[in-house]
Design a protein around this motif. Structure first.
Motif, PDB file in Angstrom:
ATOM      1  N   ALA A  22      -8.140 -10.206   3.998  1.00 30.62           N
ATOM      2  CA  ALA A  22      -7.820 -10.960   2.733  1.00 30.62           C
ATOM      3  C   ALA A  22      -7.935  -9.764   1.684  1.00 30.62           C
ATOM      4  O   ALA A  22      -8.170 -10.448   0.474  1.00 30.62           O
ATOM      5  CB  ALA A  22      -9.171 -11.838   2.591  1.00 30.62           C
ATOM      6  N   GLY A  24      -5.546  -8.260   0.745  1.00 36.19           N
ATOM      7  CA  GLY A  24      -4.033  -8.308   0.359  1.00 36.19           C
ATOM      8  C   GLY A  24      -3.174  -7.315   0.866  1.00 36.19           C
ATOM      9  O   GLY A  24      -2.097  -7.015   0.250  1.00 36.19           O
ATOM     10  N   LYS A  25      -3.342  -6.905   1.990  1.00 36.68           N
ATOM     11  CA  LYS A  25      -2.255  -6.149   2.790  1.00 36.68           C
ATOM     12  C   LYS A  25      -0.945  -6.920   3.026  1.00 36.68           C
ATOM     13  O   LYS A  25       0.046  -6.080   2.652  1.00 36.68           O
ATOM     14  CB  LYS A  25      -2.899  -5.541   3.981  1.00 36.68           C
ATOM     15  N   THR A  26      -0.866  -7.964   3.369  1.00 37.73           N
ATOM     16  CA  THR A  26       0.368  -8.857   3.760  1.00 37.73           C
ATOM     17  C   THR A  26       0.943  -8.975   2.392  1.00 37.73           C
ATOM     18  O   THR A  26       2.150  -8.641   2.034  1.00 37.73           O
ATOM     19  CB  THR A  26       0.132  -9.890   4.499  1.00 37.73           C
ATOM     20  N   SER A  27       0.080  -9.380   1.400  1.00 43.09           N
ATOM     21  CA  SER A  27       0.725  -9.715   0.217  1.00 43.09           C
ATOM     22  C   SER A  27       1.498  -8.369  -0.621  1.00 43.09           C
ATOM     23  O   SER A  27       2.513  -8.609  -1.224  1.00 43.09           O
ATOM     24  CB  SER A  27      -0.548 -10.141  -0.884  1.00 43.09           C
ATOM     25  N   PHE A  37       5.458 -13.259  -3.249  1.00 47.06           N
ATOM     26  CA  PHE A  37       3.867 -13.633  -3.176  1.00 47.06           C
ATOM     27  C   PHE A  37       3.591 -14.915  -2.992  1.00 47.06           C
ATOM     28  O   PHE A  37       4.137 -16.118  -3.492  1.00 47.06           O
ATOM     29  CB  PHE A  37       3.290 -13.131  -4.616  1.00 47.06           C
ATOM     30  N   GLY A  70      -3.548  -6.271  10.701  1.00 43.12           N
ATOM     31  CA  GLY A  70      -4.515  -7.220  10.471  1.00 43.12           C
ATOM     32  C   GLY A  70      -5.686  -6.534  10.334  1.00 43.12           C
ATOM     33  O   GLY A  70      -6.484  -5.833  11.169  1.00 43.12           O
ATOM     34  N   GLY A  71      -6.395  -7.219   9.188  1.00 39.98           N
ATOM     35  CA  GLY A  71      -7.928  -6.611   8.916  1.00 39.98           C
ATOM     36  C   GLY A  71      -9.038  -6.777  10.068  1.00 39.98           C
ATOM     37  O   GLY A  71     -10.141  -6.105  10.183  1.00 39.98           O
ATOM     38  N   LYS A 130      -5.446  -6.468  -6.475  1.00 38.12           N
ATOM     39  CA  LYS A 130      -5.875  -7.537  -7.231  1.00 38.12           C
ATOM     40  C   LYS A 130      -6.330  -6.988  -8.576  1.00 38.12           C
ATOM     41  O   LYS A 130      -7.264  -7.603  -9.211  1.00 38.12           O
ATOM     42  CB  LYS A 130      -6.843  -8.471  -6.547  1.00 38.12           C
ATOM     43  N   SER A 159      -1.288  -4.615  -8.235  1.00 44.26           N
ATOM     44  CA  SER A 159      -1.717  -6.329  -7.959  1.00 44.26           C
ATOM     45  C   SER A 159      -0.362  -6.628  -7.154  1.00 44.26           C
ATOM     46  O   SER A 159       0.623  -6.640  -7.602  1.00 44.26           O
ATOM     47  CB  SER A 159      -1.758  -7.064  -9.346  1.00 44.26           C
ATOM     48  N   ALA A 160      -0.699  -7.102  -6.097  1.00 44.49           N
ATOM     49  CA  ALA A 160       0.559  -7.978  -5.409  1.00 44.49           C
ATOM     50  C   ALA A 160       0.840  -9.094  -5.981  1.00 44.49           C
ATOM     51  O   ALA A 160       2.006  -9.473  -5.705  1.00 44.49           O
ATOM     52  CB  ALA A 160      -0.218  -8.066  -3.923  1.00 44.49           C
ATOM     53  N   LYS A 161       0.128  -9.899  -6.638  1.00 44.31           N
ATOM     54  CA  LYS A 161       0.234 -11.137  -7.147  1.00 44.31           C
ATOM     55  C   LYS A 161       1.475 -10.783  -8.239  1.00 44.31           C
ATOM     56  O   LYS A 161       2.589 -11.656  -8.290  1.00 44.31           O
ATOM     57  CB  LYS A 161      -1.005 -11.751  -7.790  1.00 44.31           C
TER      58      LYS A 161
HETATM   59  N1  LIG Z   1      -5.223 -12.867  -7.547  1.00 41.21           N
HETATM   60  C1  LIG Z   1      -4.480 -11.838  -6.469  1.00 41.21           C
HETATM   61  N2  LIG Z   1      -4.657 -12.577  -5.113  1.00 41.21           N
HETATM   62  C2  LIG Z   1      -4.265 -11.584  -4.253  1.00 41.21           C
HETATM   63  C3  LIG Z   1      -3.512 -10.437  -4.478  1.00 41.21           C
HETATM   64  N3  LIG Z   1      -3.153 -10.020  -3.215  1.00 41.21           N
HETATM   65  C4  LIG Z   1      -3.574 -11.074  -2.405  1.00 41.21           C
HETATM   66  N4  LIG Z   1      -4.166 -11.954  -2.977  1.00 41.21           N
HETATM   67  C5  LIG Z   1      -4.469 -13.335  -2.238  1.00 41.21           C
HETATM   68  O1  LIG Z   1      -5.371 -12.766  -1.484  1.00 41.21           O
HETATM   69  C6  LIG Z   1      -5.548 -13.753  -0.314  1.00 41.21           C
HETATM   70  C7  LIG Z   1      -5.608 -12.639   1.215  1.00 41.21           C
HETATM   71  O2  LIG Z   1      -4.128 -11.819   0.927  1.00 41.21           O
HETATM   72  P1  LIG Z   1      -3.574 -11.260   2.394  1.00 41.21           P
HETATM   73  O3  LIG Z   1      -2.315 -10.661   1.880  1.00 41.21           O
HETATM   74  O4  LIG Z   1      -3.271 -12.350   3.358  1.00 41.21           O
HETATM   75  O5  LIG Z   1      -4.543 -10.353   2.896  1.00 41.21           O
HETATM   76  P2  LIG Z   1      -4.416  -9.508   3.895  1.00 41.21           P
HETATM   77  O6  LIG Z   1      -5.244  -7.947   3.915  1.00 41.21           O
HETATM   78  O7  LIG Z   1      -3.375  -9.305   4.671  1.00 41.21           O
HETATM   79  O8  LIG Z   1      -5.551 -10.088   5.311  1.00 41.21           O
HETATM   80  P3  LIG Z   1      -5.602 -10.259   6.714  1.00 41.21           P
HETATM   81  O9  LIG Z   1      -4.349 -10.606   7.353  1.00 41.21           O
HETATM   82  O10 LIG Z   1      -6.788 -10.938   7.314  1.00 41.21           O
HETATM   83  O11 LIG Z   1      -5.810  -8.685   7.286  1.00 41.21           O
HETATM   84  C8  LIG Z   1      -4.153 -14.540  -0.059  1.00 41.21           C
HETATM   85  O12 LIG Z   1      -4.662 -15.841  -0.863  1.00 41.21           O
HETATM   86  C9  LIG Z   1      -3.489 -13.915  -1.271  1.00 41.21           C
HETATM   87  O13 LIG Z   1      -2.721 -14.845  -2.150  1.00 41.21           O
HETATM   88  C10 LIG Z   1      -3.555  -9.993  -5.826  1.00 41.21           C
HETATM   89  O14 LIG Z   1      -2.936  -8.955  -6.120  1.00 41.21           O
HETATM   90  N5  LIG Z   1      -3.965 -10.786  -6.646  1.00 41.21           N
END
Ligand SMILES: Nc1nc2c(ncn2[C@@H]2O[C@H](COP(=O)(O)OP(=O)(O)OP(=O)(O)O)[C@@H](O)[C@H]2O)c(=O)[nH]1
Length: 209
Positions: A22, A24-27, A37, A70-71, A130, A159-161
């Motif tokens: 969580a 934000g790697k996938t994002s 996003f 995956g984390g 983020k 920021s991936a968002k």
């Molecule tokens: N505000 C904000 N939210 C973000 C950002 N990047 C990711 N998120 C949110 O964080 C959450 C987790 O993002 P993922 O990209 O799925 O995280 P991950 O690291 O791939 O997670 P795993 O698959 O468990 O390893 C999601 O709800 C995203 O929308 C960002 O830059 N800003």
């Protein structure tokens, strides 16, 4: 087609994206490769791949193979295999989650160990994600900078968002990798001039595949 255009089609770099669930790697990978996003969290089981061709200064193009791990794989049996032979590693954490920063030590040690026997060591980058949530930051920027200085790794905030600095993040790592490979190539060249006379220097870039 010019020689440089022809070369670039063959050049692929393996970039591994690591960090806690969580963060934000996938994002990050999705924002980079698909310019999209999604707000909803969907846990990555095992790993996902993304491919994207990018341009670097000097009219150089490379294709990045992004391995989104995956984390939950930390401590798992497959992780060593996923990270082996990476040219670049993004150590990602969430700036609003201190634990995700602390756990990077474990991710970092694991990749270094898995690549001990590899010919080329990966370029590492510490990526604080983020930054659109700066008001909720729990990891101070100076802690981030200290980690980079102590380990001589590239520092980035994204920021991936919003997409802020995401393309630049991958571009910087690719440029750093290519800089190292070119240097290694020069050393090899001086040690093996005869072989190089038969095989033109550009074939040496196969080291990246
Ligand atoms: N505000 C904000 N939210 C973000 C950002 N990047 C990711 N998120 C949110 O964080 C959450 C987790 O993002 P993922 O990209 O799925 O995280 P991950 O690291 O791939 O997670 P795993 O698959 O468990 O390893 C999601 O709800 C995203 O929308 C960002 O830059 N800003």
């Amino acid at each position: 087609m010019s020689d440089s255009e022809e070369d670039s089609q063959d050049r692929q770099l393996k970039i591994v994206v690591l960090g806690d669930g969580a963060c934000g790697k996938t994002s990050l990978a999705t924002r980079f490769a698909q310019e999209a996003f999604g707000k909803q969290y969907k846990q990555t089981i095992g790993l996902d791949f993304f491919l994207k061709r990018i341009s670097l200064p000097g009219n150089l193009n490379v294709t990045l193979q992004v391995w989104d791990i995956g984390g939950q794989t930390l401590g798992g049996k497959m992780l060593d295999k996923y990270v082996y032979g990476a040219h670049g590693v993004l150590l990602v954490y969430d700036i609003t989650n201190y634990q995700s920063f602390e756990n990077l030590e474990d991710w970092f040690s694991l990749v270094k160990k898995a690549n001990e026997e590899a010919d080329i060591q990966p370029v590492f980058s510490l990526v604080g994600n983020k930054i659109d949530m700066e008001h909720m930051r729990t990891v101070k920027a100076d802690r981030h900078q200290r980690f980079c200085q102590e380990n001589s790794i590239v520092s980035q905030f994204v920021s991936a968002k919003t997409g802020d600095s995401v393309y630049l993040c991958f571009q910087r790592v690719a440029a750093e990798i290519l800089g190292r490979v070119v240097k290694a190539d020069i050393v090899n060249y001086s040690q093996d001039t005869v072989a190089r006379t038969v095989n033109p220097p550009r074939s040496s870039m196969c080291v990246l595949q």
